[in-house]
Design an enzyme around this catalytic site. Sequence first.
Site, PDB file in Angstrom:
ATOM      1  N   GLY A 273       9.104 -17.780  -1.404  1.00 54.77           N
ATOM      2  CA  GLY A 273       9.909 -17.540  -0.222  1.00 54.77           C
ATOM      3  C   GLY A 273      10.127 -18.753   0.650  1.00 54.77           C
ATOM      4  O   GLY A 273      10.573 -18.618   1.794  1.00 54.77           O
ATOM      5  N   ASP A 274       9.824 -19.940   0.138  1.00 60.36           N
ATOM      6  CA  ASP A 274      10.102 -21.193   0.845  1.00 60.36           C
ATOM      7  C   ASP A 274      10.211 -22.283  -0.210  1.00 60.36           C
ATOM      8  O   ASP A 274      10.648 -22.002  -1.325  1.00 60.36           O
ATOM      9  CB  ASP A 274       9.013 -21.481   1.882  1.00 60.36           C
ATOM     10  CG  ASP A 274       9.516 -22.321   3.062  1.00 60.36           C
ATOM     11  OD1 ASP A 274      10.142 -23.371   2.797  1.00 60.36           O
ATOM     12  OD2 ASP A 274       9.310 -21.934   4.217  1.00 60.36           O
ATOM     13  N   ASP A 275       9.820 -23.515   0.104  1.00 54.56           N
ATOM     14  CA  ASP A 275       9.916 -24.586  -0.884  1.00 54.56           C
ATOM     15  C   ASP A 275       9.034 -24.300  -2.098  1.00 54.56           C
ATOM     16  O   ASP A 275       7.877 -23.889  -1.954  1.00 54.56           O
ATOM     17  CB  ASP A 275       9.483 -25.917  -0.269  1.00 54.56           C
ATOM     18  CG  ASP A 275      10.456 -26.414   0.792  1.00 54.56           C
ATOM     19  OD1 ASP A 275      11.677 -26.275   0.589  1.00 54.56           O
ATOM     20  OD2 ASP A 275       9.994 -26.934   1.817  1.00 54.56           O
ATOM     21  N   SER A 306      14.026 -20.862  -5.276  1.00 55.86           N
ATOM     22  CA  SER A 306      13.790 -20.752  -3.839  1.00 55.86           C
ATOM     23  C   SER A 306      15.088 -20.311  -3.180  1.00 55.86           C
ATOM     24  O   SER A 306      15.998 -21.118  -2.970  1.00 55.86           O
ATOM     25  CB  SER A 306      13.328 -22.090  -3.256  1.00 55.86           C
ATOM     26  OG  SER A 306      13.270 -22.020  -1.855  1.00 55.86           O
TER      27      SER A 306
END
Length: 489
Positions: A273-275, A306
């Site tokens: 849910g991010d990098d 991502s």
Amino acid sequence: MFHQQRAELRRWVVSILSNHKTLFTVLWIVGFASVFIWQRNIVDNLLSFRRAPGRPMPRLRPFSFNISDFGAVGDGGTDNTAAFERAISTIAKLGKKGGGQLNVPPGVWLTCPFNLTSHMTLYLAEDAVILGVDDEKKWPLMPPLPSYGYGREHPGPRYGSLIHGQNLRDVVITGNNGTIDGQGQTWWKKYRQKALNNTRGPLVQIMWSSDIVISDITLRNSPFWTLHPYDCKNVTIRNVTILNPVFEAPNTDGIDPDSCEDMVIEDCYISVGDDGIAIKSGWDQYGIAYGRPSKNILIRNLVVRSMVSAGVSIGSEMSGGVSNVTVENVLVWSSRRAVRIKTAPGRGGYVRHITYRNLTFDEVRVGIVIKTDYNEHPDEGYDPKALPIIGDISFTSIHGQGVRVPVRIHGSEDIPIRNITFRDMSVGLSYKKKHIFQCAFVQGRVIGSIFPAPCENLDLYDEMGKLYIPVAAFMPGTEIFAEMHRIVA
């Protein structure tokens, strides 16, 4: 005398060669010796190849234990924290004898956070799950990281990680694709509701340690960053699967090398849910003062997704510097961005000697991003005149399809991007726009032909590395024509 000896030697050789049996024997001996020498050379070459310098494989431990031997129950409901602590305390006493391995068999092993020890292997069998408790009151609080000087989300203490280690040496976390699950759903919900007073903790965090191997496991549902090596040396992360929801799981980065040196990340699948990967080295004035760069990092053979951030990022917290990074053989699919460098005034530090090679973008909104106005700071004490240095970055063999914007590089007058190179790039576009390469305050070059057309201010070189100026540049109305006309006049 000398001539007489030569004559006798010639007669001896002729006599031997005239005897067919003797000649056959001599030839057989010569042939056998030749084959023997050839084979020995081949073997020596193979052995020298096999002896080529490489990262040492973890040793087998002389002692092995099962977590159930310490009273643990893998029913998903029993609190096994004390069992893990007793097992690791036992292994800690065996360090001088080579350490020990703790086996986690199939089952769901609920636990509060616990600490590893040196000379230890944590082995998760197939269908084994280490499950973190979802009550934040049972997660310990720790001081902020010294290179951040501030909890990443709140001032003051931060939550520790589910599996933690400090000042360790020779630690292995591995298995037959067993799972470490942080039950992040509760954490994400409370974060969105602003119901937490401290920064969330990572799933696995190893600090101030060396000779670390993490392989052949699955990490999922992390409360915050998933795998966070901090100020570590000689780290190998191999064949690890990291799974967090691509939406509604804030700040769940996959792997965050932070002020780390001599590191390999390879053969991993990351969907978060991010990098997917974010290389860091401290935040503003705290990172500058701590002064530990991230360097000598190899990232290769990955599949990354991502939806809200980037596949592989550098920054934005990079105040200790980042250098000598290679990213190669990486597929980024169904993502917002593929590879990104992000920084801002106040960061200080540098990002340099970065090599991207053989990257594939599949259905990515923006392929390559360099951003210099990522203005998020720990407090008001940062120095806005601490300007990062960005340069010596190369992109080679970049391909893909369904990309909306292939390149977006926005330097600034204070933070220009220097010595950037593009070579062998062909990206299929999903959106036609006049200025497909978006560039500002960028200096660099393009070698050979690339698609789509690069920024106009980049120097063009042919495949042999010679500066190329198209004939059209000498036509009336161009700057080169005007300059030549002025010189002649």
